[in-house]
Scaffold this active site. Structure first.
Site, short mmCIF file in Angstrom:
data_model
loop_
_atom_site.label_atom_id
_atom_site.label_comp_id
_atom_site.label_asym_id
_atom_site.label_seq_id
_atom_site.Cartn_x
_atom_site.Cartn_y
_atom_site.Cartn_z
N CYS A 1 25.76 18.55 47.08
CA CYS A 1 25.21 17.77 48.19
C CYS A 1 24.62 18.71 49.24
O CYS A 1 25.25 19.70 49.63
CB CYS A 1 26.30 16.91 48.82
SG CYS A 1 25.70 15.88 50.18
N CYS B 1 28.85 18.64 55.67
CA CYS B 1 30.10 18.03 56.15
C CYS B 1 31.25 19.01 55.95
O CYS B 1 31.55 19.40 54.81
CB CYS B 1 30.37 16.72 55.40
SG CYS B 1 29.00 15.52 55.52
N CYS C 1 34.20 18.49 53.22
CA CYS C 1 33.90 17.97 51.89
C CYS C 1 33.77 19.05 50.82
O CYS C 1 33.03 20.03 50.99
CB CYS C 1 32.61 17.15 51.95
SG CYS C 1 32.23 16.31 50.39
N CYS D 1 34.12 0.93 43.15
CA CYS D 1 33.27 1.67 44.07
C CYS D 1 32.69 2.90 43.37
O CYS D 1 33.42 3.62 42.70
CB CYS D 1 34.06 2.11 45.30
SG CYS D 1 34.92 0.74 46.12
N CYS E 1 30.76 -1.79 45.01
CA CYS E 1 30.52 -1.01 46.22
C CYS E 1 29.91 0.32 45.79
O CYS E 1 30.30 0.88 44.76
CB CYS E 1 31.82 -0.78 46.98
SG CYS E 1 31.66 0.24 48.48
N CYS F 1 31.35 -1.24 54.35
CA CYS F 1 32.62 -0.53 54.28
C CYS F 1 32.43 0.74 55.10
O CYS F 1 31.65 1.61 54.72
CB CYS F 1 32.97 -0.21 52.83
SG CYS F 1 34.47 0.78 52.62
N ARG G 1 41.85 -0.31 54.84
CA ARG G 1 42.26 0.33 53.59
C ARG G 1 42.90 1.69 53.84
O ARG G 1 42.33 2.53 54.54
CB ARG G 1 41.06 0.52 52.66
CG ARG G 1 41.41 1.24 51.35
CD ARG G 1 40.21 1.42 50.45
NE ARG G 1 39.67 0.15 50.03
CZ ARG G 1 38.39 -0.21 50.21
NH1 ARG G 1 37.55 0.61 50.80
NH2 ARG G 1 37.97 -1.38 49.79
#
Length: 351
Positions: free
Chosen positions: A68, A72, A75, A112, A143, A203, A276
């Site tokens: 990616c 972040c 991550c 998901c 999702c 979400c 959640r």
């Protein structure tokens, strides 16, 4: 009149009104209530809109892992850091459907699919739309989380039948720039607006334990609760220890009671949203999870793996929920297979 009393005055006679004008002082007044009073308010809010003895079971699969371009700081999938994670290509639709079927057999009702992209390319979105359509064909809610979306991309996903789009704000506006620089908070809010305008449910939640303060966690809840419409699902993630990322140097696990307080505050502020317990449950004792359910958490991810990190075994989850008298659809004692792309070839609604 103190902040806690002002909050109570916001409620209508039946407590059904949902508000989008919270402030940090009000959130902190809730969070700081005596524990028994906070839990009572959370239970009242929970019981108005949900069965307090039912927990939703969702399943999460990384359909494209690693590489990616975002930075972040929490991550493992960021290309900016040496995390020893091997990047993969987008999975085949048939393999995704096979994994979804196993998750359904284990008791999941929502599936998901996550791809480590900044934003999807059109050709990749074609494949994801096929996956959404195929998983819907299994009778599951769908999702996806694919990064930032344009209005046209959100519309395409809606036309494919997507139920939910996950796009977390991660933390408070004040702490955000300390963990991410390649994507602004406004970028995330814009994507949420595109998704909502397309008619897809949202979400959206965040991560705690990255070195932020309690005020940052509450600021995140205020941000979510002040969106034009509350997210239908609010995932609360505990940061998973990952070697090689900047957050490793600042991370501090939250106090267990602080986590329960945060769940209860989220339940009161967004009373109609599913809250959640997401990443990090493998660090939680059964007793802590039970308190979180009592505070209003009513969804979990099942399966041995969440994207690239561990998750409690399904048989452990089934045992805990059974002892608490909570229904979920989990197959008692049945262990869900790990999310590894299967070798079988299926053709259900896949190109």
């Amino acid at each position: 009149m103190d902040a806690a009393a002002q909050i109570q005055r916001k409620e209508t006679g039946d407590g059904a009104q949902v508000h989008n004008h919270w402030n940090l002082e009000e959130a902190k007044a809730l969070y700081d209530l005596p524990f028994a009073d906070l839990m009572l308010q959370a239970q009242r809010a929970h019981r108005k809109h949900f069965d307090p003895n039912h927990v939703e079971s969702a399943s999460l699969l990384s359909i494209k892992t690693g590489g990616c371009p975002e930075d972040c700081g929490y991550c493992s999938q960021s290309a900016h850091y040496e995390t020893r994670l091997k990047a993969t290509r987008l999975m085949h639709c048939a393999d995704v459907v096979a994994t979804a079927r196993r998750a359904k057999d284990a008791g999941a009702t929502r599936f998901c699919m996550a791809a480590a992209w900044r934003t999807p390319k059109d050709r990749d979105l074609d494949s994801v739309c096929d996956m959404v359509n195929a998983v819907k064909g299994l009778g599951m809610e769908t999702c996806v989380t694919l990064g930032m979306l344009t209005p046209n991309q959100a519309t395409r996903l809606a036309e494919a039948g997507l139920d939910f789009y996950n796009h977390n704000v991660d933390t408070s506006p004040e702490f955000y720039s300390k963990i991410i620089t390649t994507r602004s908070l406004q970028d995330r809010i814009d994507t949420l607006a595109h998704v909502r305008d397309a008619g897809i449910k949202i979400c959206c939640g965040g991560i705690i334990g990255m070195g932020e303060q309690v005020e940052d966690r509450l600021g995140m809840l205020v941000l979510l609760a002040n969106l034009p419409r509350h997210p239908e699902s609010v995932p609360i993630n505990l940061w998973n220890k990952i070697e090689g990322v900047p957050v490793e140097d600042t991370a501090e696990p939250p106090d267990p009671i602080a986590l329960v307080r945060l769940v209860a505050t989220a339940r009161i502020m967004m009373s109609r949203s599913v809250v959640r317990l997401s990443a990090g449950r493998q660090y939680m004792t059964d007793e802590l999870q039970a308190l979180c359910f009592l505070a209003g958490a009513n969804s979990i991810f099942i399966g041995d793996v969440l994207l690239t990190t561990k998750n409690p075994r399904v048989d452990r989850d089934a045992d805990l929920l059974a002892r608490l008298g909570i229904t979920s659809g989990l197959a008692g004692g049945k262990q869900c297979a790990q999310y590894v792309a299967p070798t079988s070839s299926l053709g259900e609604k896949c190109r």
